[in-house]
Scaffold this motif. Sequence first.
Motif, mmCIF file in Angstrom:
data_model
loop_
_atom_site.group_PDB
_atom_site.id
_atom_site.type_symbol
_atom_site.label_atom_id
_atom_site.label_comp_id
_atom_site.label_asym_id
_atom_site.label_seq_id
_atom_site.Cartn_x
_atom_site.Cartn_y
_atom_site.Cartn_z
ATOM 1 N N LYS A 19 28.584 -12.453 16.976
ATOM 2 C CA LYS A 19 27.680 -12.787 17.943
ATOM 3 C C LYS A 19 26.721 -11.821 18.299
ATOM 4 C CE LYS A 19 30.403 -16.855 19.751
ATOM 5 N NZ LYS A 19 31.099 -17.535 20.727
ATOM 6 N N LEU A 20 27.291 -10.744 18.598
ATOM 7 C CA LEU A 20 26.425 -9.511 19.185
ATOM 8 C C LEU A 20 25.607 -9.170 18.065
ATOM 9 C CD1 LEU A 20 28.042 -6.612 20.909
ATOM 10 C CD2 LEU A 20 26.297 -6.349 19.133
ATOM 11 N N LEU A 21 26.057 -9.041 16.938
ATOM 12 C CA LEU A 21 24.931 -8.745 15.725
ATOM 13 C C LEU A 21 24.111 -9.871 15.486
ATOM 14 C CD1 LEU A 21 27.428 -7.422 13.146
ATOM 15 C CD2 LEU A 21 26.132 -6.149 14.601
ATOM 16 N N ALA A 22 24.377 -11.040 15.832
ATOM 17 C CA ALA A 22 23.222 -12.237 15.495
ATOM 18 C C ALA A 22 22.440 -11.933 16.740
ATOM 19 C CB ALA A 22 23.688 -13.556 15.719
ATOM 20 N N ALA A 23 22.539 -11.522 17.915
ATOM 21 C CA ALA A 23 21.718 -11.436 19.084
ATOM 22 C C ALA A 23 20.997 -10.313 19.241
ATOM 23 C CB ALA A 23 22.485 -11.721 20.363
ATOM 24 N N SER A 24 21.303 -9.237 18.339
ATOM 25 C CA SER A 24 20.832 -7.716 18.357
ATOM 26 C C SER A 24 19.880 -7.574 16.904
ATOM 27 C CB SER A 24 21.875 -6.754 18.359
ATOM 28 O OG SER A 24 22.596 -6.739 17.216
ATOM 29 N N ASP A 25 19.435 -6.294 16.984
ATOM 30 C CA ASP A 25 18.718 -5.722 15.743
ATOM 31 C C ASP A 25 19.371 -4.974 15.057
ATOM 32 O OD1 ASP A 25 18.198 -4.185 17.727
ATOM 33 O OD2 ASP A 25 16.106 -4.195 17.443
ATOM 34 N N ILE A 26 20.594 -4.879 15.145
ATOM 35 C CA ILE A 26 21.413 -4.042 14.448
ATOM 36 C C ILE A 26 21.234 -4.442 12.787
ATOM 37 C CG2 ILE A 26 23.817 -3.067 13.926
ATOM 38 C CD1 ILE A 26 24.224 -3.321 16.797
ATOM 39 N N GLU A 27 21.158 -3.298 12.110
ATOM 40 C CA GLU A 27 20.751 -3.624 10.644
ATOM 41 C C GLU A 27 22.057 -3.132 9.675
ATOM 42 O OE1 GLU A 27 16.076 -2.751 10.455
ATOM 43 O OE2 GLU A 27 17.486 -0.931 10.318
ATOM 44 N N LEU A 28 22.803 -2.406 10.205
ATOM 45 C CA LEU A 28 23.940 -1.697 9.484
ATOM 46 C C LEU A 28 25.269 -1.535 10.336
ATOM 47 C CD1 LEU A 28 24.786 -0.289 6.746
ATOM 48 C CD2 LEU A 28 24.087 1.841 8.011
ATOM 49 N N VAL A 29 26.385 -1.826 9.807
ATOM 50 C CA VAL A 29 27.517 -1.619 10.658
ATOM 51 C C VAL A 29 28.345 -0.595 9.972
ATOM 52 C CG1 VAL A 29 29.584 -2.619 11.601
ATOM 53 C CG2 VAL A 29 27.421 -3.739 12.077
ATOM 54 N N HIS A 30 28.691 0.683 10.479
ATOM 55 C CA HIS A 30 29.683 1.455 9.983
ATOM 56 C C HIS A 30 30.839 1.733 10.939
ATOM 57 C CE1 HIS A 30 31.031 5.603 8.688
ATOM 58 N NE2 HIS A 30 30.409 5.090 7.327
ATOM 59 N N SER A 31 32.072 1.180 10.083
ATOM 60 C CA SER A 31 33.201 1.325 11.115
ATOM 61 C C SER A 31 34.144 2.549 11.114
ATOM 62 C CB SER A 31 34.092 0.117 10.730
ATOM 63 O OG SER A 31 34.413 -0.016 9.164
ATOM 64 N N HIS A 32 34.830 2.785 11.912
ATOM 65 C CA HIS A 32 35.645 3.896 12.070
ATOM 66 C C HIS A 32 37.083 3.485 12.427
ATOM 67 C CE1 HIS A 32 32.124 6.691 11.348
ATOM 68 N NE2 HIS A 32 31.720 5.539 12.126
ATOM 69 N N LEU A 33 37.970 3.838 12.010
ATOM 70 C CA LEU A 33 39.710 3.504 12.277
ATOM 71 C C LEU A 33 40.030 2.041 11.845
ATOM 72 C CD1 LEU A 33 39.627 5.162 15.835
ATOM 73 C CD2 LEU A 33 40.650 6.181 13.581
ATOM 74 N N SER A 34 41.218 1.938 11.453
ATOM 75 C CA SER A 34 41.891 0.739 10.939
ATOM 76 C C SER A 34 41.280 -0.545 11.575
ATOM 77 C CB SER A 34 43.214 0.978 10.952
ATOM 78 O OG SER A 34 43.601 1.872 10.122
ATOM 79 N N TYR A 35 41.684 -0.724 12.768
ATOM 80 C CA TYR A 35 41.544 -1.757 13.504
ATOM 81 C C TYR A 35 40.060 -2.311 13.317
ATOM 82 C CZ TYR A 35 40.745 -5.318 17.403
ATOM 83 O OH TYR A 35 40.486 -6.547 17.861
ATOM 84 N N SER A 36 38.938 -1.298 13.691
ATOM 85 C CA SER A 36 37.564 -1.562 13.598
ATOM 86 C C SER A 36 37.111 -1.987 12.084
ATOM 87 C CB SER A 36 36.768 -0.378 14.121
ATOM 88 O OG SER A 36 36.979 -0.330 15.385
ATOM 89 N N HIS A 37 37.866 -1.187 11.102
ATOM 90 C CA HIS A 37 37.574 -1.736 9.655
ATOM 91 C C HIS A 37 37.776 -3.094 9.378
ATOM 92 C CE1 HIS A 37 36.706 2.333 8.742
ATOM 93 N NE2 HIS A 37 38.166 2.892 8.737
ATOM 94 N N VAL A 38 38.872 -3.543 9.705
ATOM 95 C CA VAL A 38 39.202 -4.926 9.750
ATOM 96 C C VAL A 38 38.228 -5.895 10.329
ATOM 97 C CG1 VAL A 38 41.210 -6.731 9.994
ATOM 98 C CG2 VAL A 38 41.759 -4.637 9.343
ATOM 99 N N VAL A 39 38.100 -5.437 11.653
ATOM 100 C CA VAL A 39 37.051 -6.510 12.362
ATOM 101 C C VAL A 39 35.697 -6.445 11.703
ATOM 102 C CG1 VAL A 39 35.867 -6.655 14.545
ATOM 103 C CG2 VAL A 39 38.155 -6.286 14.750
ATOM 104 N N GLY A 40 35.274 -5.318 11.321
ATOM 105 C CA GLY A 40 33.938 -5.239 10.797
ATOM 106 C C GLY A 40 33.853 -5.829 9.240
ATOM 107 N N ARG A 41 34.918 -5.857 8.573
ATOM 108 C CA ARG A 41 34.977 -6.377 7.274
ATOM 109 C C ARG A 41 34.816 -7.643 7.513
ATOM 110 N NH1 ARG A 41 34.386 -4.778 2.144
ATOM 111 N NH2 ARG A 41 35.661 -5.708 0.935
#
Length: 100
Positions: free
Chosen positions: A77-99
């Motif tokens: 939802k955050l990405l849909a409402a923003s203009d972020i073009e690329l997500v780069h994740s760091h650490l395991s939890y964030s990797h899974v969420v970002g994936r």
Amino acid sequence: MKPGLLINDLRNGGAERLVVDLAVELNERDGIAPTVLVANGTGELLSTLDASGVPVRSLDVEISTLTVLRAARVLSKLLAASDIELVHSHLSYSHVVGRL
């Protein structure tokens, strides 16, 4: 370019320090406007980002296997409402969420 740097939180650790340093450096370059995305908006490094003007967006979830799906929905939802073009994740939890 508008990258989003996704990490669990901003406590004073190695990966967290890397994300903060990267965001601050990218923010000083023309044409790059990073946003730091955190699952949980806590940590000592928040003040560094505040001082540099890098925006921080929190998913407001605890870091747990039980919150992965909720965090992924909030991130979506955050990405849909923003203009972020690329997500780069760091650490395991964030990797899974970002994936997801």
